[in-house]
Design an enzyme around this catalytic site. Structure first.
Site, short mmCIF file in Angstrom:
data_model
loop_
_atom_site.label_atom_id
_atom_site.label_comp_id
_atom_site.label_asym_id
_atom_site.label_seq_id
_atom_site.Cartn_x
_atom_site.Cartn_y
_atom_site.Cartn_z
N GLU A 1 0.85 -1.21 0.00
CA GLU A 1 0.00 0.00 0.00
C GLU A 1 0.87 1.24 0.00
O GLU A 1 1.98 1.24 0.56
CB GLU A 1 -0.88 0.02 1.26
CG GLU A 1 -2.31 -0.44 1.05
CD GLU A 1 -3.17 0.55 0.26
OE1 GLU A 1 -2.63 1.38 -0.51
OE2 GLU A 1 -4.39 0.48 0.40
N ARG B 1 1.64 12.20 -9.07
CA ARG B 1 2.13 10.84 -8.83
C ARG B 1 3.61 10.71 -9.22
O ARG B 1 4.32 9.86 -8.72
CB ARG B 1 1.33 9.82 -9.66
CG ARG B 1 -0.12 9.65 -9.21
CD ARG B 1 -0.72 8.40 -9.85
NE ARG B 1 -2.17 8.37 -9.80
CZ ARG B 1 -2.90 7.95 -8.76
NH1 ARG B 1 -2.30 7.53 -7.67
NH2 ARG B 1 -4.21 7.94 -8.81
P1 IMP Z 1 -7.88 4.69 3.56
O1 IMP Z 1 -8.90 3.70 3.07
O2 IMP Z 1 -8.55 5.90 4.17
O3 IMP Z 1 -6.86 4.08 4.50
O4 IMP Z 1 -7.15 5.30 2.33
C1 IMP Z 1 -6.48 4.52 1.46
C2 IMP Z 1 -6.21 5.20 0.14
O5 IMP Z 1 -6.59 6.57 0.11
C3 IMP Z 1 -4.72 5.20 -0.12
O6 IMP Z 1 -4.32 3.98 -0.71
C4 IMP Z 1 -4.56 6.40 -1.02
O7 IMP Z 1 -4.78 6.03 -2.36
C5 IMP Z 1 -5.63 7.37 -0.55
N1 IMP Z 1 -5.07 8.36 0.39
C6 IMP Z 1 -5.20 8.42 1.72
N2 IMP Z 1 -4.51 9.45 2.24
C7 IMP Z 1 -3.90 10.06 1.20
C8 IMP Z 1 -3.02 11.18 1.09
O8 IMP Z 1 -2.62 11.87 2.06
N3 IMP Z 1 -2.61 11.49 -0.17
C9 IMP Z 1 -2.99 10.78 -1.27
N4 IMP Z 1 -3.80 9.72 -1.21
C10 IMP Z 1 -4.26 9.37 0.01
#
Ligand code: IMP
Length: 181
Positions: free
Chosen positions: A104, A170
């Site tokens: 991840e 990216r």
């Molecule tokens: P989660 O489900 O909230 O843990 O988020 C997972 C996904 O959200 C990550 O794999 C990222 O693609 C995106 N994400 C979460 N925080 C960030 C950030 O600070 N910058 C960019 N993408 C983020």
């Protein structure tokens, strides 16, 4: 100046340099290699954000290894989690009887990785571990174990090294914070 900057009202402040990332990725690779003692592993690259990290990590692991890709979508065009994890592309092969490491970019609320772990466990792998470059513990909504972690960061929206803001940034070689003027 980095020309990935598209909007004049935004600037990127470096949080983790490319050199620091490279050093940590090498350490994570060694740790994974040591823990798996010559056993074959499957790296599952969670698209799109992990593609840069997974590419570097794979080359830091000297084990029999295959890579597969899992497409997920948890965010819209903004910076807040929708809480809904959608699989946009499934694995190309079964993983039963294999040691799986989910790669991840960031564990934020933890919703995505928790969902993916549950999904992958239904496919009877020998083990499922998580390797995340970044972790934002302040935002956790569910508890997840990150077996291999690059950096713990504060609650800021970060971009670069695969991570995006509305599909941009990216390609930055470092991790930075977007500041809006
Ligand atoms: P989660 O489900 O909230 O843990 O988020 C997972 C996904 O959200 C990550 O794999 C990222 O693609 C995106 N994400 C979460 N925080 C960030 C950030 O600070 N910058 C960019 N993408 C983020």
């Amino acid at each position: 100046m980095w020309y990935a900057r598209l909007a004049m009202s935004e600037r990127i402040v470096t949080m983790i340099t490319a050199e620091a990332i490279a050093e940590r990725v090498a350490e994570l690779g060694k740790q994974i290699q040591h823990d798996h003692k010559g056993e074959p592993v499957v790296l599952i690259c969670v698209l799109k954000g992990s593609f840069v990290f997974a590419a570097d990590l794979a080359r830091a692991i000297d084990l029999p290894l295959r890579i597969d890709f899992l497409g997920t979508r948890s965010y819209g065009e903004g910076t807040e989690s929708s809480g809904v994890v959608q699989i946009t592309q499934d694995l190309s092969k079964p993983i039963n009887g294999e040691h799986v490491i989910v790669v991840e970019d960031i564990v934020d609320t933890g919703l995505t990785i928790a969902h993916l772990i549950d999904l992958l466990r239904t496919r009877n792998p020998l083990s499922v571990k998580v390797c995340s470059l970044l972790h934002k513990p302040a935002r956790a909504k569910v508890q997840v174990t990150v077996d291999y972690l690059g950096f713990t960061i504060e609650d800021k929206f970060v971009v670069g090294y695969g991570l995006d803001f509305a599909e941009r940034y990216r390609n930055l070689p470092y991790i930075g914070v977007v500041e809006h003027a």
